[in-house]
Write an enzyme that holds these catalytic residues in place. Structure first.
Site, PDB file in Angstrom:
ATOM      1  N   GLY A 254       2.841   0.749   2.414  1.00  0.00           N
ATOM      2  CA  GLY A 254       1.595  -0.024   2.409  1.00  0.00           C
ATOM      3  C   GLY A 254       1.442  -0.854   1.147  1.00  0.00           C
ATOM      4  O   GLY A 254       0.949  -1.982   1.179  1.00  0.00           O
ATOM      5  N   ASP A 255       1.897  -0.309   0.011  1.00  0.00           N
ATOM      6  CA  ASP A 255       1.812  -1.036  -1.260  1.00  0.00           C
ATOM      7  C   ASP A 255       2.702  -2.280  -1.222  1.00  0.00           C
ATOM      8  O   ASP A 255       2.353  -3.328  -1.767  1.00  0.00           O
ATOM      9  CB  ASP A 255       2.235  -0.134  -2.420  1.00  0.00           C
ATOM     10  CG  ASP A 255       1.435   1.165  -2.446  1.00  0.00           C
ATOM     11  OD1 ASP A 255       0.255   1.133  -2.064  1.00  0.00           O
ATOM     12  OD2 ASP A 255       1.998   2.201  -2.845  1.00  0.00           O
TER      13      ASP A 255
END
Length: 313
Positions: A254-255
Site C-alpha cells: 500500500g505504501d
C-alpha cells in the site's frame, strides 16, 4: 522547488522472521531474519528515493532505535527532520512462513508522545510545508496522539498551498477526511469502515468513492489486493485487475501505491496510467522480502501487464 514531505507519526523497526511451519505454543526456529526501518511514511520515502524523487521525512523518533533510523536514512540519502521523543520507537515483528503461505504481523502500540513533543512536531511540520509541495500523511499513531491529528495537518498543509495525500484507517481516516485531502488511498477494509459499506461489489465501492469525490476529495484510490484496484477521480472511474505475482511479503504494498500517487502527480500522468502505475508498484513490492522498496525498473517491467480501463457509471 517542489518537495515531497512524508509524515510517519509512529515509525517502527520492522523485524521480518522466516519460520518454516510456524506453530503457536511451541519453539519455532528462525531460518532467516532481516531488519528494516519502517512506518508507512518512511516506506513511501524509500520507494520515492528509488524513483529518483527526494523527500523529507517528518515524525517522531526516540530511544534505542533513533540513531539506527537516522543513520539508515542518511545512508539512503533520504532527508529527515524527526522530532526527538523520550520514549523508545517501537518494533514490529513479521513472521513469514513460506511453507504454509502465511504472513503474521505482531505490531507494538508505540511510545507515549508528550504534549510538548507533539507541539514541537506541529511547529516543524508547519515550517516545512510550502506552496506546491506534496504532503503524504500515512499510517497509525501511538495511543497518546489525538485521532484528529491528520485533519489538523491537512488543514495546515492546504493553507500553505500544498497538495495532500492521506493513507490511514478508522478514526484517523474519518477525522482526516473531514479536512478534504486531495487524495486518499483506502483499502477495501478501510473504505468499508469509513462509509459503512454494505457489500464489497465494484458497484458499491464506486458509488462510495464517487460520494467522497463529490464531498471534496479529488481522487480516491481503493486497493483491493488480488482483485486489483478502483480509482475514482473528478474525471471518471477507472478499474484494473490485480497482477498474479509470487508473493514474498505483503508489507509495504500500500505504501508503494501511495508513492506511485505522488510520482504520478509530479509527472502529470493521466488517471488511467496512474492506476496502472500504482498497481504495478504494489505488485512489484509484494515480490520483495521484508519492507524492501521496489525500484522504477521493477515497476516498469510490470506496468504494461496491468489492464486498466475507464468504467462508465
Amino acid at each position: 522547488m517542489q518537495m515531497v514531505i512524508t509524515v510517519t507519526l509512529n515509525p517502527a523497526l520492522d523485524r521480518t522472521l522466516n519460520v518454516d511451519n510456524f506453530t503457536i505454543g511451541t519453539v519455532n526456529r528462525v531460518t532467516k531474519a532481516r531488519y528494516d526501518i519502517g512506518g508507512k511514511g518512511i516506506n513511501v520515502s524509500k520507494v520515492l528515493k528509488n524513483f529518483n524523487i527526494d523527500s523529507l521525512c517528518l515524525g517522531f523518533l526516540g530511544g534505542i532505535w533513533e540513531d539506527y533510523f537516522l543513520q539508515e536514512l542518511k545512508r539512503r540519502k533520504i532527508s529527515s527532520n524527526f522530532t526527538h521523543i523520550d520514549e523508545d520507537t517501537r518494533t514490529n515483528t513479521k513472521v513469514v512462513d513460506t511453507l504454509q503461505g502465511t504472513f503474521t504481523d505482531i505490531n507494538e502500540a508505540g511510545p507515549d508522545i508528550k504534549k510538548s513533543e507533539l507541539e514541537r512536531f506541529m511547529d516543524t511540520f508547519e515550517d516545512s510545508c510550502k506552496n506546491g509541495d506534496i504532503v503524504i500523511l500515512s499510517g497509525g499513531v501511538s495511543p497518546s496522539v489525538p485521532s484528529d491529528i491528520y485533519g489538523k495537518l491537512i488543514k495546515i498543509a492546504k493553507e500553505k498551498g500544498a497538495a495532500t495525500i492521506l493513507d490511514a484507517e478508522e478514526e484517523l481516516l474519518k477525522e482526516g477526511v473531514k479536512a478534504k485531502p486531495d487524495i486518499i488511498k483506502p483499502n477495501i477494509h478501510e473504505l468499508t469502515k469509513l462509509v459503512n459499506l454494505g457489500e464489497d461489489t465494484d458497484e458499491a465501492i464506486i458509488k462510495a468513492a464517487k460520494e467522497l469525490v463529490e464531498y471534496g476529495i479529488k481522487k480516491v484510490l481503493v486497493s483491493l489486493g488480488e482483485r486489483g484496484a478502483i480509482y475514482v477521480t473528478q474525471n471518471g472511474v477507472y478499474k484494473c485487475d490485480g497482477l498474479k505475482v509470487a508473493v514474498k511479503s505483503t508489507v509495504g504494498a500500500g505504501d508503494s501505491m501511495v508513492a506511485a500517487l505522488a510520482y504520478s502527480l509530479m509527472n502529470n500522468f493521466s488517471d488511467e496510467y496512474t492506476l496502472k502505475f500504482a498497481n504495478a508498484c504494489g505488485a512489484a513490492t509484494v515480490m520483495l522480502e521484508g519492507t524492501e522498496a521496489c525500484t522504477l525498473e521493477q515497476v516498469k517491467a510490470l506496468v504494461d501487464n496491468v489492464l486498466a480501463k475507464e468504467e462508465k457509471y
